[in-house]
Design a protein around this motif. Structure first.
Motif, mmCIF file in Angstrom:
data_model
loop_
_atom_site.group_PDB
_atom_site.id
_atom_site.type_symbol
_atom_site.label_atom_id
_atom_site.label_comp_id
_atom_site.label_asym_id
_atom_site.label_seq_id
_atom_site.Cartn_x
_atom_site.Cartn_y
_atom_site.Cartn_z
ATOM 1 N N ALA A 71 0.845 -1.190 0.000
ATOM 2 C CA ALA A 71 0.000 0.000 0.000
ATOM 3 C C ALA A 71 0.877 1.236 0.000
ATOM 4 C CB ALA A 71 -0.917 0.012 1.214
ATOM 5 N N ALA A 72 0.295 2.357 -0.390
ATOM 6 C CA ALA A 72 1.033 3.621 -0.408
ATOM 7 C C ALA A 72 0.086 4.762 -0.065
ATOM 8 C CB ALA A 72 1.692 3.844 -1.762
ATOM 9 N N ILE A 73 0.677 5.872 0.373
ATOM 10 C CA ILE A 73 -0.111 7.042 0.737
ATOM 11 C C ILE A 73 0.639 8.280 0.291
ATOM 12 C CG2 ILE A 73 0.898 7.214 3.053
ATOM 13 C CD1 ILE A 73 -1.972 7.979 4.037
ATOM 14 N N THR A 74 -0.119 9.262 -0.211
ATOM 15 C CA THR A 74 0.491 10.448 -0.800
ATOM 16 C C THR A 74 0.987 11.422 0.262
ATOM 17 O OG1 THR A 74 -1.653 11.558 -0.906
ATOM 18 C CG2 THR A 74 -1.002 10.243 -2.821
ATOM 19 N N MET A 75 1.672 12.465 -0.226
ATOM 20 C CA MET A 75 2.131 13.518 0.665
ATOM 21 C C MET A 75 0.956 14.145 1.414
ATOM 22 S SD MET A 75 4.034 13.300 -2.226
ATOM 23 C CE MET A 75 5.689 13.569 -2.889
ATOM 24 N N ALA A 76 1.271 14.854 2.492
ATOM 25 C CA ALA A 76 0.244 15.369 3.391
ATOM 26 C C ALA A 76 -0.768 16.260 2.688
ATOM 27 C CB ALA A 76 0.906 16.124 4.538
ATOM 28 N N TRP A 77 -0.304 17.051 1.714
ATOM 29 C CA TRP A 77 -1.195 18.030 1.100
ATOM 30 C C TRP A 77 -1.922 17.497 -0.131
ATOM 31 C CZ3 TRP A 77 4.122 18.681 1.509
ATOM 32 C CH2 TRP A 77 4.853 18.323 0.360
ATOM 33 N N SER A 124 -4.294 -8.136 -3.351
ATOM 34 C CA SER A 124 -4.339 -9.195 -2.347
ATOM 35 C C SER A 124 -4.702 -8.691 -0.954
ATOM 36 C CB SER A 124 -2.990 -9.923 -2.296
ATOM 37 O OG SER A 124 -1.952 -9.009 -1.980
ATOM 38 N N VAL A 125 -4.580 -7.376 -0.713
ATOM 39 C CA VAL A 125 -4.856 -6.846 0.623
ATOM 40 C C VAL A 125 -6.010 -5.855 0.620
ATOM 41 C CG1 VAL A 125 -2.414 -7.109 1.191
ATOM 42 C CG2 VAL A 125 -3.286 -4.847 0.538
ATOM 43 N N LYS A 126 -6.524 -5.521 -0.537
ATOM 44 C CA LYS A 126 -7.588 -4.528 -0.649
ATOM 45 C C LYS A 126 -8.796 -4.968 0.175
ATOM 46 C CE LYS A 126 -7.421 -2.715 -4.635
ATOM 47 N NZ LYS A 126 -7.551 -2.479 -6.102
ATOM 48 N N GLY A 127 -9.307 -4.039 0.966
ATOM 49 C CA GLY A 127 -10.456 -4.353 1.806
ATOM 50 C C GLY A 127 -10.092 -4.925 3.166
ATOM 51 N N ARG A 128 -8.834 -5.318 3.331
ATOM 52 C CA ARG A 128 -8.385 -5.889 4.614
ATOM 53 C C ARG A 128 -7.359 -4.997 5.302
ATOM 54 N NH1 ARG A 128 -5.555 -10.493 4.672
ATOM 55 N NH2 ARG A 128 -4.663 -10.200 2.577
ATOM 56 N N LEU A 135 -6.228 -11.329 8.719
ATOM 57 C CA LEU A 135 -4.943 -11.821 8.228
ATOM 58 C C LEU A 135 -5.024 -13.281 7.801
ATOM 59 C CD1 LEU A 135 -2.649 -10.006 10.776
ATOM 60 C CD2 LEU A 135 -2.455 -9.836 8.292
ATOM 61 N N LYS A 136 -4.251 -13.589 6.765
ATOM 62 C CA LYS A 136 -4.204 -14.932 6.201
ATOM 63 C C LYS A 136 -2.771 -15.448 6.279
ATOM 64 C CE LYS A 136 -7.613 -13.527 2.737
ATOM 65 N NZ LYS A 136 -7.896 -13.408 1.279
ATOM 66 N N PRO A 137 -2.584 -16.759 6.272
ATOM 67 C CA PRO A 137 -1.210 -17.294 6.305
ATOM 68 C C PRO A 137 -0.340 -16.748 5.176
ATOM 69 C CG PRO A 137 -2.771 -19.027 6.790
ATOM 70 C CD PRO A 137 -3.583 -17.826 6.409
ATOM 71 N N GLU A 138 -0.926 -16.459 4.039
ATOM 72 C CA GLU A 138 -0.151 -15.925 2.915
ATOM 73 C C GLU A 138 0.285 -14.478 3.123
ATOM 74 O OE1 GLU A 138 -3.139 -17.462 2.785
ATOM 75 O OE2 GLU A 138 -4.414 -16.560 1.216
ATOM 76 N N ASP A 139 -0.179 -13.845 4.203
ATOM 77 C CA ASP A 139 0.309 -12.502 4.549
ATOM 78 C C ASP A 139 1.621 -12.567 5.322
ATOM 79 O OD1 ASP A 139 -3.095 -11.598 5.221
ATOM 80 O OD2 ASP A 139 -1.907 -11.063 3.440
ATOM 81 N N THR A 140 2.061 -13.758 5.666
ATOM 82 C CA THR A 140 3.307 -13.914 6.406
ATOM 83 C C THR A 140 4.481 -13.383 5.592
ATOM 84 O OG1 THR A 140 2.531 -15.832 7.653
ATOM 85 C CG2 THR A 140 4.913 -15.595 7.399
ATOM 86 N N ALA A 141 5.226 -12.452 6.180
ATOM 87 C CA ALA A 141 6.341 -11.806 5.480
ATOM 88 C C ALA A 141 7.011 -10.816 6.428
ATOM 89 C CB ALA A 141 5.841 -11.073 4.237
ATOM 90 N N ILE A 142 8.125 -10.297 5.979
ATOM 91 C CA ILE A 142 8.709 -9.129 6.638
ATOM 92 C C ILE A 142 8.109 -7.903 5.962
ATOM 93 C CG2 ILE A 142 10.806 -7.845 7.144
ATOM 94 C CD1 ILE A 142 12.337 -10.477 7.002
ATOM 95 N N TYR A 143 7.597 -6.995 6.763
ATOM 96 C CA TYR A 143 6.954 -5.797 6.254
ATOM 97 C C TYR A 143 7.895 -4.607 6.408
ATOM 98 C CZ TYR A 143 2.516 -8.159 5.621
ATOM 99 O OH TYR A 143 1.532 -9.006 5.177
#
Length: 129
Positions: free
Chosen positions: A51-57, A67-71, A90-98
């Motif tokens: 996921a990503a998020i824009t600058m403050a303004w 795969s993560v939309k809605g969760r 969360l699902k087992p397939e979400d297992t990872a280093i974030y």
């Protein structure tokens, strides 16, 4: 010295939730001036966009991996210089280093790791079935 420090990972059962945080310090410009993203990397796999998020303004919508939309929900607190990722169902397939990442520019492709300038060391998320 720029530091992005992730926290909040851990072991959780399938269906559970975790709130990941990324505390930023030492950035050359204010935290709000950075485009921020979350990526993850599972063993034996390439780093992938979450996921990503824009600058403050900027009022742009936050992109998410299908795969993560809605969760998962990305957010930021520009006063606390912190990025968040709320992970639900969360699902087992979400297992990872974030990992969290910062870009001084609005990236051409926010899903591409090479478009980011700074990276944290990561936090492990393990989801058991």
């Amino acid at each position: 010295q720029v530091q992005l420090v992730e926290s909040g990972g851990g072991l959780v059962q399938a269906g559970g939730s975790l709130r990941l945080s990324c505390a930023a310090s030492g950035l050359p410009f204010s935290f709000g001036a950075y485009f921020m993203g979350w990526f993850r990397q599972a063993p034996g796999k390439e780093r992938e966009f979450v996921a990503a998020i824009t600058m403050a303004w900027s009022g742009g919508a936050s992109p998410y991996a299908d795969s993560v939309k809605g969760r998962f929900t990305i957010s930021r607190d520009n006063v606390k210089n912190t990025l968040y990722l709320q992970t639900n169902s969360l699902k087992p397939e979400d297992t990872a280093i974030y990992y969290c990442a910062a870009s001084r520019r609005d990236p051409r492709n926010p899903r591409r790791p090479d478009d980011y300038d700074y990276w944290g060391q990561g936090t492990q998320v393990t989801v058991s079935s």
